[in-house]
Motif scaffolding. Structure first.
Motif, PDB file in Angstrom:
ATOM      1  N   GLU A 247       0.839  -1.201   0.000  1.00 59.99           N
ATOM      2  CA  GLU A 247       0.000   0.000   0.000  1.00 59.99           C
ATOM      3  C   GLU A 247       0.869   1.245   0.000  1.00 59.99           C
ATOM      4  O   GLU A 247       1.873   1.322   0.725  1.00 59.99           O
ATOM      5  CB  GLU A 247      -0.891  -0.030   1.247  1.00 59.99           C
ATOM      6  N   TYR A 248       0.462   2.225  -0.807  1.00 62.86           N
ATOM      7  CA  TYR A 248       1.136   3.522  -0.789  1.00 62.86           C
ATOM      8  C   TYR A 248       0.185   4.533  -0.167  1.00 62.86           C
ATOM      9  O   TYR A 248      -0.947   4.705  -0.624  1.00 62.86           O
ATOM     10  CB  TYR A 248       1.536   3.966  -2.190  1.00 62.86           C
ATOM     11  N   GLN A 249       0.662   5.218   0.878  1.00 61.98           N
ATOM     12  CA  GLN A 249      -0.160   6.151   1.644  1.00 61.98           C
ATOM     13  C   GLN A 249       0.265   7.583   1.296  1.00 61.98           C
ATOM     14  O   GLN A 249       1.289   8.076   1.761  1.00 61.98           O
ATOM     15  CB  GLN A 249       0.003   5.872   3.135  1.00 61.98           C
ATOM     16  N   PHE A 250      -0.524   8.242   0.471  1.00 62.18           N
ATOM     17  CA  PHE A 250      -0.140   9.543  -0.087  1.00 62.18           C
ATOM     18  C   PHE A 250      -0.181  10.665   0.949  1.00 62.18           C
ATOM     19  O   PHE A 250       0.652  11.581   0.902  1.00 62.18           O
ATOM     20  CB  PHE A 250      -1.069   9.898  -1.255  1.00 62.18           C
ATOM     21  N   LEU A 251      -1.145  10.646   1.852  1.00 62.15           N
ATOM     22  CA  LEU A 251      -1.340  11.756   2.787  1.00 62.15           C
ATOM     23  C   LEU A 251      -0.916  11.332   4.190  1.00 62.15           C
ATOM     24  O   LEU A 251       0.223  10.954   4.394  1.00 62.15           O
ATOM     25  CB  LEU A 251      -2.800  12.222   2.737  1.00 62.15           C
ATOM     26  N   ASP A 252      -1.799  11.426   5.162  1.00 61.54           N
ATOM     27  CA  ASP A 252      -1.434  11.016   6.526  1.00 61.54           C
ATOM     28  C   ASP A 252      -1.053   9.539   6.559  1.00 61.54           C
ATOM     29  O   ASP A 252      -1.620   8.717   5.834  1.00 61.54           O
ATOM     30  CB  ASP A 252      -2.613  11.242   7.477  1.00 61.54           C
ATOM     31  N   GLN A 253      -0.100   9.231   7.430  1.00 62.89           N
ATOM     32  CA  GLN A 253       0.351   7.847   7.575  1.00 62.89           C
ATOM     33  C   GLN A 253      -0.497   7.129   8.621  1.00 62.89           C
ATOM     34  O   GLN A 253      -0.761   7.659   9.702  1.00 62.89           O
ATOM     35  CB  GLN A 253       1.819   7.814   7.988  1.00 62.89           C
ATOM     36  N   GLU A 254      -0.919   5.911   8.288  1.00 58.84           N
ATOM     37  CA  GLU A 254      -1.716   5.105   9.203  1.00 58.84           C
ATOM     38  C   GLU A 254      -0.817   4.234  10.068  1.00 58.84           C
ATOM     39  O   GLU A 254       0.252   3.798   9.647  1.00 58.84           O
ATOM     40  CB  GLU A 254      -2.680   4.215   8.422  1.00 58.84           C
ATOM     41  N   SER A 255      -1.288   3.967  11.279  1.00 55.35           N
ATOM     42  CA  SER A 255      -0.554   3.096  12.187  1.00 55.35           C
ATOM     43  C   SER A 255      -0.562   1.665  11.664  1.00 55.35           C
ATOM     44  O   SER A 255      -1.566   1.193  11.122  1.00 55.35           O
ATOM     45  CB  SER A 255      -1.180   3.135  13.581  1.00 55.35           C
ATOM     46  N   ASN A 256       0.570   0.970  11.804  1.00 52.88           N
ATOM     47  CA  ASN A 256       0.604  -0.463  11.479  1.00 52.88           C
ATOM     48  C   ASN A 256       1.041  -1.273  12.695  1.00 52.88           C
ATOM     49  O   ASN A 256       1.591  -2.367  12.555  1.00 52.88           O
ATOM     50  CB  ASN A 256       1.506  -0.739  10.270  1.00 52.88           C
ATOM     51  N   LEU A 258      -0.944  -2.748  14.780  1.00 52.70           N
ATOM     52  CA  LEU A 258      -1.787  -3.930  14.660  1.00 52.70           C
ATOM     53  C   LEU A 258      -2.264  -4.033  13.217  1.00 52.70           C
ATOM     54  O   LEU A 258      -2.238  -3.048  12.470  1.00 52.70           O
ATOM     55  CB  LEU A 258      -2.978  -3.832  15.621  1.00 52.70           C
ATOM     56  N   PRO A 259      -2.718  -5.200  12.783  1.00 54.46           N
ATOM     57  CA  PRO A 259      -3.080  -5.367  11.365  1.00 54.46           C
ATOM     58  C   PRO A 259      -4.392  -4.724  10.967  1.00 54.46           C
ATOM     59  O   PRO A 259      -4.667  -4.574   9.780  1.00 54.46           O
ATOM     60  CB  PRO A 259      -3.168  -6.889  11.218  1.00 54.46           C
ATOM     61  N   PHE A 260      -5.218  -4.313  11.917  1.00 55.00           N
ATOM     62  CA  PHE A 260      -6.607  -3.948  11.642  1.00 55.00           C
ATOM     63  C   PHE A 260      -6.712  -2.600  10.932  1.00 55.00           C
ATOM     64  O   PHE A 260      -6.308  -1.562  11.466  1.00 55.00           O
ATOM     65  CB  PHE A 260      -7.394  -3.922  12.946  1.00 55.00           C
ATOM     66  N   LYS A 261      -7.296  -2.615   9.729  1.00 60.06           N
ATOM     67  CA  LYS A 261      -7.452  -1.412   8.917  1.00 60.06           C
ATOM     68  C   LYS A 261      -8.753  -0.688   9.246  1.00 60.06           C
ATOM     69  O   LYS A 261      -9.817  -1.306   9.359  1.00 60.06           O
ATOM     70  CB  LYS A 261      -7.431  -1.776   7.426  1.00 60.06           C
ATOM     71  N   VAL A 262      -8.684   0.627   9.378  1.00 61.31           N
ATOM     72  CA  VAL A 262      -9.833   1.462   9.752  1.00 61.31           C
ATOM     73  C   VAL A 262     -10.777   1.615   8.566  1.00 61.31           C
ATOM     74  O   VAL A 262     -10.349   1.842   7.429  1.00 61.31           O
ATOM     75  CB  VAL A 262      -9.346   2.837  10.239  1.00 61.31           C
ATOM     76  N   GLY A 263     -12.075   1.516   8.835  1.00 62.46           N
ATOM     77  CA  GLY A 263     -13.081   1.681   7.795  1.00 62.46           C
ATOM     78  C   GLY A 263     -13.432   3.134   7.526  1.00 62.46           C
ATOM     79  O   GLY A 263     -13.617   3.537   6.380  1.00 62.46           O
ATOM     80  N   THR A 264     -13.551   3.944   8.583  1.00 59.74           N
ATOM     81  CA  THR A 264     -13.770   5.382   8.428  1.00 59.74           C
ATOM     82  C   THR A 264     -13.180   6.103   9.637  1.00 59.74           C
ATOM     83  O   THR A 264     -13.404   5.696  10.780  1.00 59.74           O
ATOM     84  CB  THR A 264     -15.256   5.735   8.260  1.00 59.74           C
ATOM     85  N   TYR A 265     -12.449   7.166   9.361  1.00 59.19           N
ATOM     86  CA  TYR A 265     -11.865   7.987  10.423  1.00 59.19           C
ATOM     87  C   TYR A 265     -12.794   9.122  10.840  1.00 59.19           C
ATOM     88  O   TYR A 265     -12.418   9.942  11.696  1.00 59.19           O
ATOM     89  CB  TYR A 265     -10.536   8.583   9.953  1.00 59.19           C
ATOM     90  N   VAL A 271      -6.554  10.808   4.614  1.00 59.27           N
ATOM     91  CA  VAL A 271      -5.973   9.556   4.131  1.00 59.27           C
ATOM     92  C   VAL A 271      -6.358   9.332   2.673  1.00 59.27           C
ATOM     93  O   VAL A 271      -7.523   9.476   2.296  1.00 59.27           O
ATOM     94  CB  VAL A 271      -6.463   8.362   4.978  1.00 59.27           C
ATOM     95  N   PHE A 272      -5.352   8.988   1.873  1.00 62.12           N
ATOM     96  CA  PHE A 272      -5.586   8.550   0.498  1.00 62.12           C
ATOM     97  C   PHE A 272      -4.554   7.477   0.184  1.00 62.12           C
ATOM     98  O   PHE A 272      -3.359   7.753   0.106  1.00 62.12           O
ATOM     99  CB  PHE A 272      -5.477   9.701  -0.499  1.00 62.12           C
ATOM    100  N   ASN A 273      -5.034   6.236   0.017  1.00 61.40           N
ATOM    101  CA  ASN A 273      -4.148   5.091  -0.188  1.00 61.40           C
ATOM    102  C   ASN A 273      -4.579   4.296  -1.406  1.00 61.40           C
ATOM    103  O   ASN A 273      -5.774   4.210  -1.711  1.00 61.40           O
ATOM    104  CB  ASN A 273      -4.192   4.134   1.014  1.00 61.40           C
ATOM    105  N   PHE A 306      -8.559   3.807  -1.093  1.00 60.44           N
ATOM    106  CA  PHE A 306      -9.272   4.280   0.099  1.00 60.44           C
ATOM    107  C   PHE A 306      -9.048   5.769   0.257  1.00 60.44           C
ATOM    108  O   PHE A 306      -7.920   6.268   0.150  1.00 60.44           O
ATOM    109  CB  PHE A 306      -8.768   3.542   1.339  1.00 60.44           C
ATOM    110  N   LEU A 307     -10.137   6.495   0.523  1.00 61.76           N
ATOM    111  CA  LEU A 307     -10.090   7.944   0.709  1.00 61.76           C
ATOM    112  C   LEU A 307     -10.894   8.322   1.941  1.00 61.76           C
ATOM    113  O   LEU A 307     -12.031   7.880   2.106  1.00 61.76           O
ATOM    114  CB  LEU A 307     -10.665   8.655  -0.519  1.00 61.76           C
ATOM    115  N   ASP A 308     -10.304   9.137   2.816  1.00 59.42           N
ATOM    116  CA  ASP A 308     -11.018   9.646   3.990  1.00 59.42           C
ATOM    117  C   ASP A 308     -10.509  11.053   4.243  1.00 59.42           C
ATOM    118  O   ASP A 308      -9.349  11.244   4.628  1.00 59.42           O
ATOM    119  CB  ASP A 308     -10.776   8.743   5.202  1.00 59.42           C
ATOM    120  N   LEU A 309     -11.377  12.054   4.037  1.00 58.80           N
ATOM    121  CA  LEU A 309     -10.929  13.447   4.093  1.00 58.80           C
ATOM    122  C   LEU A 309     -11.950  14.344   4.769  1.00 58.80           C
ATOM    123  O   LEU A 309     -13.154  14.238   4.496  1.00 58.80           O
ATOM    124  CB  LEU A 309     -10.719  13.994   2.675  1.00 58.80           C
ATOM    125  N   PRO A 310     -11.497  15.262   5.645  1.00 62.68           N
ATOM    126  CA  PRO A 310     -12.366  16.360   6.073  1.00 62.68           C
ATOM    127  C   PRO A 310     -12.601  17.286   4.878  1.00 62.68           C
ATOM    128  O   PRO A 310     -11.704  17.490   4.045  1.00 62.68           O
ATOM    129  CB  PRO A 310     -11.550  17.063   7.162  1.00 62.68           C
TER     130      PRO A 310
END
Length: 459
Positions: A247-256, A258-265, A271-273, A306-310
């Motif tokens: 995965e390439y994370q263009f904007l904010d970096q997500e925690s890794n 734990l393996p669990f990926k967030v559905g919506t922040y 986030v844009f991955n 995946f996209l999550d943006l204010p």
């Protein structure tokens, strides 16, 4: 289904009234084991209760009574996650609980009939995750590269973001299930036992695993024509599987951590991955042609975004969330699995019409050789209050399935809304979903619907 609507509305408002008193839960319960907090244990507990009004597939009985629709309440998930960072490098993770307890199903092994171990009673508590992990190269601000190695019963199963989704923060009420293509066959509730490597290089995140699939032994049906061969799960002494997700994370970096990926922040990150994933297992399925057994490799691939943006003015607190994934599945010829979430239906032996190809209850063709395209999107409505009591997030999803075993593709929809009382820590979700009903491989006769209200609390 209309007759259940007043009850659902009353339940919804009652739950909102109860949950508005929720406190700030924080991120679970954390106990420091030294003065600076570098050694700690953290506990997370969550509970998802479903109230449903469901249209049943043709030829269904519920509790020995023939029916075309019914309502029920059940425990979708009751979970407990505990992990301990014993040093900056060493971590132990455990995760256990129950799933899918209804008034007729989900009970302990062998539970049936009436009595202390009657149908649906005393479900078995089991481990979902149990692994050890060692950080070979620690993540640090002045270093681009990090690497951790681990082993055990784990969730680093590659393929897609949704394959490693957290069940705490879905945008929709639940996962679409086909994101876990091995579910409860050659895995243990979306997990396998094996070794994994994870880490980052700048904005690039990687996850790889090498696993021993759980044994399967479904007997293939013999056919006389290879074109009609049907692959089934039969791996015998299973050969090792390999999985990965990049995965390439263009904007904010997500925690890794734990393996669990967030559905919506819900607007708390930008986030844009984009991601690519795979799962392969040699000789994972078998078919029979003219009494000759043929083995088939399992090759599964996915690509997602995946996209999550204010959005809008900061004081409005609006946000958008969108996710789209394409799966290309090859389990062998004409492989098909029919699944119904928390299915309470059984087959009616007295039904004389065309029964559903998927079986009774809310089952549908869910996983198979072929392709699936799935997209979901949600919008966090504006609210200028400094501490809004309820945030509302309507959403929708569309699924397109084109399986080799079915002569016709199908499209289905989900519509709903999250009522975020305290973020994901206390929320109510409502959703209406459609599903296709086939009476034969090429005959899609109708669609059925299901309305669900979920109350989620997570500490």
């Amino acid at each position: 289904m209309k007759k259940f609507f007043p009850l659902v509305v009353a339940l919804l408002f009652s739950l909102i009234a109860l949950a508005q008193g929720a406190s700030e839960y924080g991120s679970g319960m954390k106990f420091n084991l030294n003065d600076n907090g570098s050694k700690y244990m953290r506990f997370i507990v969550w509970n998802q209760i479903w109230f449903r009004s469901s249209q049943m597939n043709p030829g269904t009985v519920v509790g020995n009574e023939a029916t075309t629709s019914t309502s029920d309440i059940g425990n979708r998930r009751l979970r407990f996650l505990a992990y301990s960072q014993l040093s900056p490098r060493y971590m132990i993770v455990t995760h256990f609980g129950i799933n899918n307890q209804s008034f007729t199903s989900g009970g302990a092994s062998g539970a049936a009939g009436t009595g202390a171990y009657g149908a649906g009673k005393k479900p078995g508590l089991f481990f979902h995750d149990a692994w050890n992990e060692y950080a070979v190269v620690l993540p640090q601000k002045d270093k681009k590269f990090s690497l951790s190695l681990g082993g055990g019963l784990h969730y680093y199963m590659g393929l897609s973001r949704e394959t490693m989704a957290s069940t705490l923060n879905f945008l929709t009420i639940d996962a679409p299930i086909f994101n876990w293509p091995l579910i409860e066959n050659s895995d243990q509730f979306a997990r396998q036992v094996g070794l994994f490597a994870k880490g980052k290089y700048g904005k690039f995140e990687y996850r790889l695993s090498h696993n021993k699939p759980f044994a399967t032994n479904v007997t293939p049906t013999n056919v006389n024509n290879a074109a009609n061969a049907v692959a089934v799960d039969n791996n015998g002494n299973a050969k090792w599987s390999t999985a990965g997700y990049f995965e390439y994370q263009f904007l904010d970096q997500e925690s890794n951590l734990l393996p669990f990926k967030v559905g919506t922040y819900v607007g708390t990150k930008k986030v844009f991955n984009i991601g690519l994933g795979f799962y392969t297992a040699p000789d994972a399925t078998k078919s029979s042609v003219n009494n000759q057994i043929q083995k088939h490799d399992m090759n599964l691939f996915a690509a997602d975004v995946f996209l999550d943006l204010p959005i809008g003015k900061k004081e409005q607190k609006m946000a958008i969330t969108a996710y789209s994934v394409y799966y290309n599945y090859d389990f062998g010829p004409n492989y098909l699995r029919n699944i119904g979430i928390m299915n309470i239906g059984a087959s009616d032996p007295n039904f004389t019409g065309n029964k559903a190809l998927a079986g009774p209850g809310n089952a549908q063709p869910t996983i198979g050789s072929g392709s699936i395209w799935y997209t979901q999107a949600g919008f966090l409505l504006p609210n200028k209050n400094e501490k809004p009591k309820v945030r509302i997030q309507p959403y929708g999803a569309i699924t397109y399935k084109n399986f080799d075993a079915l002569q016709k593709a199908s499209t289905q929809y989900d519509f709903g809304a999250n009522f975020l009382l305290d973020g994901h820590h206390s929320k109510i979700t409502t959703q209406y979903s459609t599903r296709p009903v086939f009476s034969a491989p090429g005959v899609k006769e109708q669609s059925k619907g299901e309305f669900i209200v979920q109350l989620q609390i997570y500490l």
